[in-house]
Design an enzyme around this catalytic site. Structure first.
Site, PDB file in Angstrom:
ATOM      1  N   MET A  16       0.834  -1.197   0.000  1.00  0.00           N
ATOM      2  CA  MET A  16       0.000   0.000   0.000  1.00  0.00           C
ATOM      3  C   MET A  16       0.868   1.246   0.000  1.00  0.00           C
ATOM      4  O   MET A  16       2.104   1.165  -0.002  1.00  0.00           O
ATOM      5  CB  MET A  16      -0.921  -0.011   1.229  1.00  0.00           C
ATOM      6  CG  MET A  16      -1.874  -1.177   1.262  1.00  0.00           C
ATOM      7  SD  MET A  16      -3.048  -1.213  -0.104  1.00  0.00           S
ATOM      8  CE  MET A  16      -4.296  -0.073   0.480  1.00  0.00           C
ATOM      9  N   CYS A  17       0.256   2.394   0.115  1.00  0.00           N
ATOM     10  CA  CYS A  17       0.956   3.673   0.077  1.00  0.00           C
ATOM     11  C   CYS A  17       0.185   4.660   0.952  1.00  0.00           C
ATOM     12  O   CYS A  17      -0.824   4.335   1.550  1.00  0.00           O
ATOM     13  CB  CYS A  17       1.042   4.209  -1.351  1.00  0.00           C
ATOM     14  SG  CYS A  17       1.735   3.046  -2.541  1.00  0.00           S
TER      15      CYS A  17
END
Length: 256
Positions: A1-2
């Site tokens: 994810m980010c």
């Protein structure tokens, strides 16, 4: 994810949005408070911002963690902007490294970031790739799931679809072909559009002055509003609208 954020409003130094907040994007690169998948976002970072009178944004991207870049603090201190999109990256397993894979991606006046992942990368995604014209597929920005999502979205924007319709159609296309987390974020310097599909998103509006949309609050101050999962957000410094995002129902908008 980010983790990612977008800002529109009165001119501010980039540092005020990215580096200085107590729990801001800089800190989220190693200690996010609300990230549901992954714990560290050290696989690259990027900034995209707009200068007055120029519709095409500038970008600054690096392959390493944001805390390791010695040039960023000086750049962020002196560059002021009315519009910004920034992100720190946690790469999906099997995707390419390097700054070409770091958000924000760009096309014309648009900037894009993807907080999420497409399961089965890359083997399960042939049907998705087949939705693209061959020239678009051959010119992917990087060998990663986010670049494929961006190509699908760009194709819709280039055909004249408005941001809400383009985002909704892209999410629905991807969701039909693979399980995915699809928190998408775009801006053209005038409007912010975003989706929630598997992770957190918040907005803070100072009506008539600024709007900030972010994966998680950058401080514990007032005004942060959570965006429900499976939603579509449109924001300007004057207003924020949120509507449900269904797997199948088309989104239409008169303007943005």
């Amino acid at each position: 994810m980010c983790r990612h954020l977008a800002y529109l409003g009165a001119p501010v130094p980039i540092a005020e949005l990215v580096l200085e907040p107590q729990f801001g994007l800089y800190r989220q690169s190693w200690a996010p408070r609300m990230q549901r998948y992954g714990t560290v976002n050290a696989d690259g970072f990027g900034l995209g911002w707009y200068a007055d009178g120029d519709p095409v944004p500038a970008r600054y991207r690096r392959a390493g963690p944001i805390w390791a870049d010695e040039n960023l603090p000086e750049l962020a201190r002196v560059v002021h902007t009315r519009a910004l999109l920034a992100a720190v990256r946690s790469a999906t397993a099997g995707t390419a490294a390097g700054e070409a894979a770091a958000a924000p991606y760009a096309d014309g006046s648009w900037l894009f970031s993807h907080n999420g992942a497409l399961s089965g990368w890359p083997d399960a995604l042939g049907p998705l790739a087949a939705l693209l014209p061959p020239a678009d597929l051959l010119s992917l920005a990087a060998r990663c799931d986010s670049a494929l999502v961006w190509a699908l979205l760009t194709h819709r924007l280039r055909t004249g679809q408005q941001p809400a319709e383009a985002l909704a159609g892209t999410v629905q296309d991807v969701a039909r072909h693979t399980d995915a987390r699809l928190n998408l974020l775009i801006t053209n310097g005038h409007v912010i559009a975003a989706t929630t599909w598997g992770d957190t998103l918040f907005h803070r509006l100072e009506r008539g002055r600024s709007v900030l949309v972010a994966s998680e609050p950058s401080d514990d101050g007032p005004g942060w509003v959570p965006v429900p999962d499976h939603s579509l957000l449109l924001a300007t410094p004057d207003a924020v609208s949120i509507r449900p995002l269904d797997r199948a129902d088309p989104i239409r908008e008169d303007n943005s």
